[in-house]
Design an enzyme around this catalytic site. Sequence first.
Site, PDB file in Angstrom:
ATOM      1  N   SER A   1       0.811  -1.212   0.000  1.00  0.00           N
ATOM      2  CA  SER A   1       0.000   0.000   0.000  1.00  0.00           C
ATOM      3  C   SER A   1       0.851   1.272   0.000  1.00  0.00           C
ATOM      4  CB  SER A   1      -0.960  -0.048   1.193  1.00  0.00           C
ATOM      5  OG  SER A   1      -1.961   0.917   1.086  1.00  0.00           O
TER       6      SER A   1
ATOM      7  N   ASP B   1      10.556   5.803  -9.719  1.00  0.00           N
ATOM      8  CA  ASP B   1      10.205   6.515 -10.946  1.00  0.00           C
ATOM      9  C   ASP B   1      11.049   7.778 -11.128  1.00  0.00           C
ATOM     10  OD1 ASP B   1       8.365   4.592 -11.537  1.00  0.00           O
ATOM     11  OD2 ASP B   1       6.623   5.736 -10.866  1.00  0.00           O
TER      12      ASP B   1
ATOM     13  N   LYS C   1      -0.648  -4.337  -3.295  1.00  0.00           N
ATOM     14  CA  LYS C   1      -1.987  -3.863  -2.918  1.00  0.00           C
ATOM     15  C   LYS C   1      -2.126  -2.409  -3.342  1.00  0.00           C
ATOM     16  CE  LYS C   1      -5.274  -3.397   0.879  1.00  0.00           C
ATOM     17  NZ  LYS C   1      -5.557  -1.956   0.746  1.00  0.00           N
TER      18      LYS C   1
END
Length: 707
Positions: free
Chosen positions: A472, A483, A498
């Site tokens: 999460s 990224d 998740k």
Amino acid sequence: MKTKYILSLITILFLNFASKANTSTYPVQDGDKDKIIIYILKNILTQGHYVQKEIDDDFSEHVFNEFIDGLDPSKRYFTQEDLKEFSQYKYEIDNQIKDSNIDFYKLVYNRFLEKLEFAKITYRTLLSEPFNYKKKEQINLDYDKVPFAKNQNELLDYWRKQLKLQIVSRIQEAEEQQVEKIKKDNSITPKTFEELELEARTTVLKNMDDLYARIDELENSDWYSTFLNSVVSAFDPHTNYMSPRIKSRFDQDMSGKLEGIGARLQKEGIYTKIVELISGGPAWKQGELEAGDIILKVAQGDEEPLDIVGMRLDDAIKFIKGKKGTEVRLTVKKKLDGTTVVIPIIRDVVELEETFVKSSVVEKNGKKYGIINLPKFYIDFKDVKQRNAASDMEQEIERLKKEGVEGLIVDLRSNGGGSLKTAIEIGGLFIEKGPIVQVKYRNEPARVKNDTDSKVQWNGPLVVMVNEMSASASEIFAAAMQDYGRGVIMGGKQTYGKGTVQNVLPLNYYVSKYPDDLGALKMTIQKFYRINGGSTQIEGVYSDIAMPDRYSYMEFGERDLDGALPWDKVPQANYTKTNSYTNFNEVVNNSKERINNNPKFVSINEYAQWLKKNQDDNLFSLNYNDYKKQNDDRVNEGKKYKDIFKFESNLTFNSPKYEVSEFTKDTVLKEKREAWHKNLKKDIYMNEALNVLSELKMNNNHIAVKQ
């Protein structure tokens, strides 16, 4: 924003109910509480769940299979003849639910009650005399692949085999214990096989009597909750109905203070399952219990263990909990390899302090590095002035900077997530400003969530440690750092996966003045996406440097849950990579080469493959000698890996100076930190993370700026 959305969701659903029925209340009649609940759930799910799912024949088939499996996970009760009768409703449940009709539930539930009575007669009859332990036969414990018994005679044989397995396993355990006792005292007269068999059969009979006495105490509402969860799980595996009792315990867990062994438990069929270990708690410190393990028996110290299979979760928890300093011994079936072990744990109070950020300083090759452990992305939405993960993280980094650290490791291993807000703010500590995550509600375009604070708390080398249980919010932070190219992500092959958000909606909100508590629905309302557009759902975050661990080949994570929402993508957010390092690829390749050539990691990889093989092996011999050999072979194989994680670095880990000054007045804190530092010294994964951190070289122009 999140709170406002939930309030608007509740309001919209409430108004929809009112507009359809010209009233805010369901037309209540005596004794129709069950129908009221199904009516409310149907409306909330179809109008508010992230997935716009048709209540159709496919939905009906799911509920049919899930409810029957929920009542009879071990194929002990129903036969194919029963299923043939039940199948009249297999594709009608959707229509029944639309009409708030529960005839399918009533038919299966009433048959189940009859089967329970038959089961009592069955096991008592079968256990009245010894089994044939020389017969060559096997039992398959992969009940997903075992068909239901064709008829009552085959069902009796299923029962015989399941009971026989319990007996042979107990005899084998008793023989082992007897050998150990004789080693210590050779004056002990060993018991014969017949004596051990009688004792085992007597114990199994008592346990079965206890089990069915507890089952008899269960009420219609307990079994109806199983049915309701088979309905709501058709939307996704994280959407759950919580009965009033379960909702009450959920609220207590959320309040903070946890006592006992420091683990969150949930019911799975007739079993009590470990869902999560609380960081810093007794079970976490003991180190053997893991998420996914099943608790079979509970013993108070040296006392006779109590079988809790089939016990209400509330009742099981009462036996597991206890006073600080007392010992509980859990007989556990391990998720990883299916073996049964006894795990002793000294109970304690699990303090909130142990779930907060903590840091350590270590020196390597003449340079200092900081390690920050973040167990959860915590926040108190009711009191925003209270400490939270983001402000604590910012403060901890500042303290480490004063220590002169030249690199930072953020340890998110087994961090199950928490507040999205804090994940965004923590991400912002490492970039100038820009997007951190995208969130998407049903039928809406993804919204970009930005860090808007241009302050950069840490602009030096960064390593983020994760594992398969990092989920999460952990995945949001790790994905953003990956990224941007801001940090090296290392740990398990991939994180949990998740990428969904749930919120709890009380059902009584939709039925004004209804006297009884109807429970609540925990419903998926939102999906997360990386700033590169890909979802963290299913895929999670793949590590830049994957290190073999015990979960490497296991079925573990969101991707292994039935009905999990799929991976998808949205348009990429507008961001620019930081270009933080001059030697990123070189450092990653160096680490991979070290891992591949490290005998410890090679052995851990072999161990992970062995665990996977055992997980897939669900056939057990019921011939006693063959069973014993099978068990001995597995134990002997396991001995090869006994010291698999035994490791000790030559590094010394210390608390930052501000914390050392507190040790004189808080000796308990000092002991906790010493225990943590001792574990860090033995942590082969942390050792390699420090190798990576020490090699990273910064590019002077590397801070991300929003375009």
